[in-house]
Design a protein around this motif. Structure first.
Motif, mmCIF file in Angstrom:
data_model
loop_
_atom_site.group_PDB
_atom_site.id
_atom_site.type_symbol
_atom_site.label_atom_id
_atom_site.label_comp_id
_atom_site.label_asym_id
_atom_site.label_seq_id
_atom_site.Cartn_x
_atom_site.Cartn_y
_atom_site.Cartn_z
ATOM 1 N N MET A 193 -1.446 10.512 -12.512
ATOM 2 C CA MET A 193 -1.607 11.950 -12.659
ATOM 3 C C MET A 193 -3.066 12.359 -12.605
ATOM 4 O O MET A 193 -3.404 13.455 -12.168
ATOM 5 C CB MET A 193 -1.026 12.401 -14.022
ATOM 6 C CG MET A 193 0.369 12.918 -13.943
ATOM 7 S SD MET A 193 1.623 11.682 -13.613
ATOM 8 C CE MET A 193 1.743 10.883 -15.174
ATOM 9 N N LEU A 194 -3.951 11.482 -13.083
ATOM 10 C CA LEU A 194 -5.326 11.906 -13.307
ATOM 11 C C LEU A 194 -6.382 11.122 -12.543
ATOM 12 O O LEU A 194 -7.466 11.630 -12.309
ATOM 13 C CB LEU A 194 -5.666 11.790 -14.811
ATOM 14 C CG LEU A 194 -4.799 12.600 -15.766
ATOM 15 C CD1 LEU A 194 -5.138 12.267 -17.209
ATOM 16 C CD2 LEU A 194 -4.982 14.087 -15.513
ATOM 17 N N VAL A 195 -6.089 9.871 -12.205
ATOM 18 C CA VAL A 195 -7.181 9.028 -11.724
ATOM 19 C C VAL A 195 -7.091 8.724 -10.236
ATOM 20 O O VAL A 195 -8.060 8.887 -9.499
ATOM 21 C CB VAL A 195 -7.213 7.700 -12.526
ATOM 22 C CG1 VAL A 195 -8.213 6.735 -11.938
ATOM 23 C CG2 VAL A 195 -7.515 7.980 -13.980
ATOM 24 N N SER A 196 -5.933 8.244 -9.793
ATOM 25 C CA SER A 196 -5.841 7.772 -8.415
ATOM 26 C C SER A 196 -4.453 8.096 -7.881
ATOM 27 O O SER A 196 -3.464 7.779 -8.513
ATOM 28 C CB SER A 196 -6.098 6.261 -8.367
ATOM 29 O OG SER A 196 -6.139 5.804 -7.038
ATOM 30 N N TYR A 197 -4.393 8.741 -6.745
ATOM 31 C CA TYR A 197 -3.134 9.325 -6.281
ATOM 32 C C TYR A 197 -2.565 8.570 -5.099
ATOM 33 O O TYR A 197 -3.064 8.675 -3.980
ATOM 34 C CB TYR A 197 -3.353 10.789 -5.900
ATOM 35 C CG TYR A 197 -4.085 11.557 -6.970
ATOM 36 C CD1 TYR A 197 -5.405 11.939 -6.813
ATOM 37 C CD2 TYR A 197 -3.453 11.875 -8.165
ATOM 38 C CE1 TYR A 197 -6.079 12.629 -7.803
ATOM 39 C CE2 TYR A 197 -4.117 12.565 -9.161
ATOM 40 C CZ TYR A 197 -5.428 12.935 -8.980
ATOM 41 O OH TYR A 197 -6.091 13.612 -9.962
ATOM 42 N N GLY A 198 -1.495 7.838 -5.340
ATOM 43 C CA GLY A 198 -0.841 7.120 -4.250
ATOM 44 C C GLY A 198 0.215 8.001 -3.609
ATOM 45 O O GLY A 198 1.407 7.792 -3.798
ATOM 46 N N VAL A 199 -0.203 8.988 -2.830
ATOM 47 C CA VAL A 199 0.714 10.037 -2.373
ATOM 48 C C VAL A 199 1.792 9.536 -1.433
ATOM 49 O O VAL A 199 2.775 10.221 -1.197
ATOM 50 C CB VAL A 199 -0.032 11.210 -1.691
ATOM 51 C CG1 VAL A 199 -0.832 11.983 -2.700
ATOM 52 C CG2 VAL A 199 -0.907 10.705 -0.578
ATOM 53 N N THR A 200 1.629 8.338 -0.853
ATOM 54 C CA THR A 200 2.657 7.846 0.060
ATOM 55 C C THR A 200 3.796 7.187 -0.702
ATOM 56 O O THR A 200 4.762 6.730 -0.092
ATOM 57 C CB THR A 200 2.076 6.800 1.020
ATOM 58 O OG1 THR A 200 1.601 5.696 0.227
ATOM 59 C CG2 THR A 200 0.943 7.373 1.827
ATOM 60 N N SER A 201 3.673 7.099 -2.007
ATOM 61 C CA SER A 201 4.616 6.304 -2.783
ATOM 62 C C SER A 201 5.700 7.161 -3.410
ATOM 63 O O SER A 201 5.424 8.218 -3.959
ATOM 64 C CB SER A 201 3.855 5.574 -3.893
ATOM 65 O OG SER A 201 4.750 5.031 -4.825
ATOM 66 N N ALA A 261 0.830 -1.201 0.000
ATOM 67 C CA ALA A 261 0.000 0.000 0.000
ATOM 68 C C ALA A 261 0.863 1.250 0.000
ATOM 69 O O ALA A 261 0.547 2.239 -0.660
ATOM 70 C CB ALA A 261 -0.926 0.001 1.221
ATOM 71 N N SER A 262 1.977 1.179 0.747
ATOM 72 C CA SER A 262 2.877 2.321 0.782
ATOM 73 C C SER A 262 3.525 2.533 -0.581
ATOM 74 O O SER A 262 3.730 3.660 -1.009
ATOM 75 C CB SER A 262 3.949 2.078 1.843
ATOM 76 O OG SER A 262 4.901 3.090 1.837
ATOM 77 N N ALA A 263 3.811 1.439 -1.275
ATOM 78 C CA ALA A 263 4.538 1.521 -2.541
ATOM 79 C C ALA A 263 3.668 1.947 -3.715
ATOM 80 O O ALA A 263 4.173 2.529 -4.670
ATOM 81 C CB ALA A 263 5.169 0.166 -2.862
ATOM 82 N N CYS A 264 2.389 1.628 -3.668
ATOM 83 C CA CYS A 264 1.575 1.742 -4.878
ATOM 84 C C CYS A 264 1.329 3.190 -5.267
ATOM 85 O O CYS A 264 0.768 3.965 -4.489
ATOM 86 C CB CYS A 264 0.245 1.034 -4.688
ATOM 87 S SG CYS A 264 -0.730 1.087 -6.196
ATOM 88 N N LEU A 265 1.696 3.545 -6.499
ATOM 89 C CA LEU A 265 1.556 4.932 -6.918
ATOM 90 C C LEU A 265 0.136 5.311 -7.309
ATOM 91 O O LEU A 265 -0.143 6.501 -7.527
ATOM 92 C CB LEU A 265 2.529 5.251 -8.071
ATOM 93 C CG LEU A 265 2.179 4.820 -9.502
ATOM 94 C CD1 LEU A 265 3.157 5.442 -10.461
ATOM 95 C CD2 LEU A 265 2.136 3.341 -9.669
ATOM 96 N N VAL A 266 -0.733 4.332 -7.442
ATOM 97 C CA VAL A 266 -2.136 4.648 -7.697
ATOM 98 C C VAL A 266 -3.036 4.161 -6.558
ATOM 99 O O VAL A 266 -4.247 4.030 -6.727
ATOM 100 C CB VAL A 266 -2.629 4.029 -9.026
ATOM 101 C CG1 VAL A 266 -2.117 4.826 -10.192
ATOM 102 C CG2 VAL A 266 -2.241 2.584 -9.132
ATOM 103 N N ALA A 267 -2.434 3.902 -5.414
ATOM 104 C CA ALA A 267 -3.193 3.492 -4.224
ATOM 105 C C ALA A 267 -4.112 2.318 -4.536
ATOM 106 O O ALA A 267 -5.277 2.292 -4.135
ATOM 107 C CB ALA A 267 -3.992 4.690 -3.674
#
Lengths: 37, 309, 422
Positions: C140-148, B120-126
């Protein structure tokens, strides 16, 4: 209790948005400082 | 385990699950989120007989390619250590201890549903999230297939359907999230285990159960609950009769949760974004100033006089 | 360039002039048959079918990737090495426009072109590797995994490509004779350069930070909390070495464009770059040892992987630092050029060590790329070279367009936030 991951999701979102706002305001501020009266 | 305790835990599991799941899909920022709510699994490695019915049940419930139950009796599969892959969310491996005459130990491997999942921490699209009930689940609708989750997982669990050209996905155990959430059932592996080596319930109850067993029969168990603290704790935990390093477990993982590993770098990022403009524009201004001085110096061609200001 | 068709002569003639470099088509076509082009065509004859297979049969058919080795040659080389070697754009851009080293002005445009094409083809390589490359815009547009950390890499590469393109636009608009656009985009240079440095600092180091999440899979001599710093410093070094290398190749391939330039002057610039690279390499050498000290891994130096580490650090970091230093003292541009090749090989060696060679180093079964992975990589590099050549043959990259006088940076002359205070 919030997991570290959840708290990081919140802080990173805030930080990144703030950074973008700062970049824009920095440009405006630089121009403000540089403009001669 | 006595019939009473088995029924008790199943009841607790069902009640606990029922309590939570009414609001599982509701607003995710509900105030009473608590890791106390997390569900987990405890595998008692002193009980497992290596029948692999859990593998069959897992394949069955997840729509994975399966074979008749009898095929799982074939012992030759234990000759090498297997790992999870795109068509096997769980595998059972056999470990034969060094001493002559020692019984083999069978170890079930699957996603550990970490408290602080590296995926979960790694995934750039959550695409990964830890649900309120503690399972770590994957959303294939946003996954771009970068496979960073596979790099990050300390247990090397996620698998990828490399053979699919148009809709490849990451695959791993879900702790039967759909079953648990929608039908308030016990995950398939725990349900089918004939010797009840796997117990399903609240994580904190499982910890208590594990400690109780280790206290009652201290000679039987090694004094360590694997998953209690590893990488910040996991919802899938193990107790065993032999040291875990002999059973194929990674014992050098430490207790640091995955997000901690990158948080220092990530904290520096907004600082760079804020500070670099000033430093770089400062350099530019200094350069321009120097150029202006050089140009006026050439134009005047006079010795510089000291001036105030 | 005299007498070239203007738009008044019809767009067909204008297009032909732009595409065929002012030659009639038959002459242009004949000129295409060169040894390099023949080899390139052969490479493409392999690469294009492999591309077709990759996108119709998936990664299993074209790679040796596995669940234990999710990243292979396309990430380890195409992405990691590609980004590091494309760093010349921000290094030269900041040196000239921000730190006032105007002597190097003639090297800026080729460096920016190398940077832009480098990043562009990194993204192409990435699209081969991603399971669903059509979802590339999702972070960039759909889903933001900000912790990554990967989220950062994605955003920054996308933004940086845009910035590098903007920095290259002056050359493009000069070629297309779009004066107003050329003037407008020129004013963006300073801002684009500053933004480019910020983005580069972050994503070069972020590529290293990716590996912070895998401490148990990397060899301790390469895993360090300082990895982001190592990647950033070595990227700057790689950028400098690539500028020297690229200028060396350009002088051979495009000598007709550079005929007027004094070789002594070019040599002086090359030596200057070598001097900077020398100091940085020495610093990077010291930093690597700080990493070993921090992790207290001295005992690991006497193992097979330890020897690999020593080879990387002594053979590809300290040795070039000393060679550059000797070259500067002897004023030998030739030695600087030779050493730059060594540095480039060293950067590649380092990135491959981190991502492939020492990744899962204690596993029995190891990964080695499928021949099709090599085919794709070679094809991408070839297409990149062809694109570079196509652009340099037509656009004012190695020379100044005669219609556009390049003034020294006067107050506000080259653009920037204060351009209106002339």
């Amino acid at each position: 209790m919030q997991t570290l991951h959840e708290s990081m999701m919140q802080t990173k979102t805030v930080e990144y948005v703030m950074a973008v706002i700062f970049l824009v305001t920095f440009i405006l501020f630089w121009r403000f400082v540089g403009r001669k009266r | 385990m006595s019939a009473n305790r088995r029924d008790f835990l199943k009841l607790m599991g069902a009640v606990g699950v029922g309590n939570l799941l009414g609001t599982e899909s509701a607003d995710a920022s509900a105030p009473e989120r608590s890791s106390d709510d997390w569900l987990g699994m405890l595998t008692d490695l002193t009980l497992c007989i290596g029948c692999r019915k859990c593998e069959w049940a897992c394949n069955d419930v997840n729509g994975l390619p399966n074979r008749p139950l009898e095929v799982f009796d074939d012992q030759s599969v234990f000759e090498r250590q297997r790992r999870t892959d795109a068509e096997h969310f769980t595998v059972v491996n056999r470990h034969i201890p060094g001493e002559p005459g020692a019984k083999p130990v069978y170890v079930k491997v699957q996603c550990m549903h970490c408290n602080e999942p590296a995926c979960a921490s790694a995934c750039l699209v959550a695409a990964f999230r830890k649900t309120r009930t503690g399972q770590v689940v994957y959303n294939e609708n946003v996954c771009i297939g970068c496979r960073y989750c596979m790099v990050a997982c300390p247990f090397s669990i996620p698998a990828y359907t490399y053979d699919k050209a148009f809709a490849p996905v990451v695959r791993k155990c879900t702790m039967c999230f759909d079953k648990v959430a929608e039908r308030h059932e016990v995950p398939a592996c725990a349900k089918i285990c004939p010797v009840e080596a796997i117990t399903f319930g609240k994580r904190r109850d499982l910890l208590a159960l594990a400690r109780e067993r280790m206290q009652h029969e201290s000679a039987r168990y090694v004094n360590h609950i694997y998953g209690e603290h590893e990488v910040g704790g996991t919802c899938w935990m193990y107790i065993a009769g032999r040291p875990f390093e002999q059973l194929g477990f990674r014992t050098t993982l430490g207790t640091t949760p995955a997000p901690d590993l990158t948080s220092t770098f990530l904290s520096a990022v907004p600082l760079v974004l804020t500070l670099w403009p000033a430093l770089l524009m400062g350099a530019y201004a200094f350069t321009r100033h120097r150029d202006e001085l050089a140009q006026t110096g050439e134009a005047e061609n006079a010795p510089t006089t000291r001036e105030e200001g | 360039m005299a007498g070239h068709p203007t738009r008044a002569m019809g767009w067909r003639a204008w297009l032909a002039d732009k595409l065929f470099m002012g030659k009639p088509f038959s002459e242009y076509a004949r000129g295409l048959v060169t040894p390099f082009n023949v080899v390139a065509a052969m490479i493409l004859c392999v690469g294009l079918p492999v591309t077709f297979i990759r996108f119709t049969r998936g990664l299993a058919a074209t790679t040796n990737l596995s669940n234990d080795y999710p990243w292979g040659l396309w990430i380890g080389f195409d992405v990691l090495c590609g980004v590091a070697l494309a760093a010349g754009g921000f290094v030269l851009g900041s040196a000239v426009y921000l730190f006032g080293l105007r002597d190097y002005h003639c090297l800026v445009r080729p460096a920016i072109l190398t940077g832009f094409l480098g990043y562009f083809f990194v993204v192409v390589g990435l699209c081969y590797d991603l399971g669903r490359p059509w979802r590339l815009p999702y972070p960039m547009l759909v889903s933001y995994g900000v912790t990554s950390v990967m989220f950062l890499v994605g955003w920054h590469v996308a933004l940086y490509l845009t910035v590098q393109f903007l920095e290259f636009c002056p050359a493009l608009f000069e070629w297309l004779d779009l004066r107003k656009l050329r003037k407008w985009v020129g004013r963006l240079t300073i801002g684009a350069t500053v933004f480019g440095v910020i983005l580069s600092t972050l994503h070069q180091s972020a590529l290293g930070a990716l590996f912070l999440l895998a401490p148990h899979k990397m060899h301790p001599l390469w895993y360090s909390p300082f990895i982001p710093l190592f990647f950033f410093v070595s990227a700057v070094i790689a950028g400098l070495a690539m500028v020297v290398f690229e200028s060396m190749l350009s002088h051979r391939v495009f000598h007709h464009q550079l005929a007027g330039r004094s070789p002594v002057r070019t040599d002086r610039l090359v030596i200057g770059l070598g001097k900077a690279a020398s100091v940085l390499l020495f610093t990077y050498f010291c930093l690597k040892w700080m990493g070993v000290a921090h992790g207290q891994h001295w005992d690991l130096l006497n193992t097979p992987y330890g020897y690999v580490f020593l080879l990387e650090v002594f053979g590809f970091v300290l040795a070039p630092a000393l060679l550059y230093a000797v070259a500067v003292r002897r004023q030998s541009a030739a030695l600087v050029r030779f050493t730059s090749v060594l540095v480039i090989l060293g950067i590649i060696f380092n990135r491959l060590n981190v991502s492939l060679i020492t990744f899962q180093w204690d596993h029995e079964a190891r990964y080695f790329p499928h021949w099709m992975e090599f085919a794709v990589t070679i094809t991408i590099v070839t297409v990149g070279l062809l694109t570079f050549r196509w652009i340099v043959n037509r656009m004012p990259v190695l020379y100044d367009h005669p219609d556009y006088v390049v003034t020294p940076v006067a107050p506000g002359g080259d653009g920037g936030p204060n351009a209106d205070t002339t």
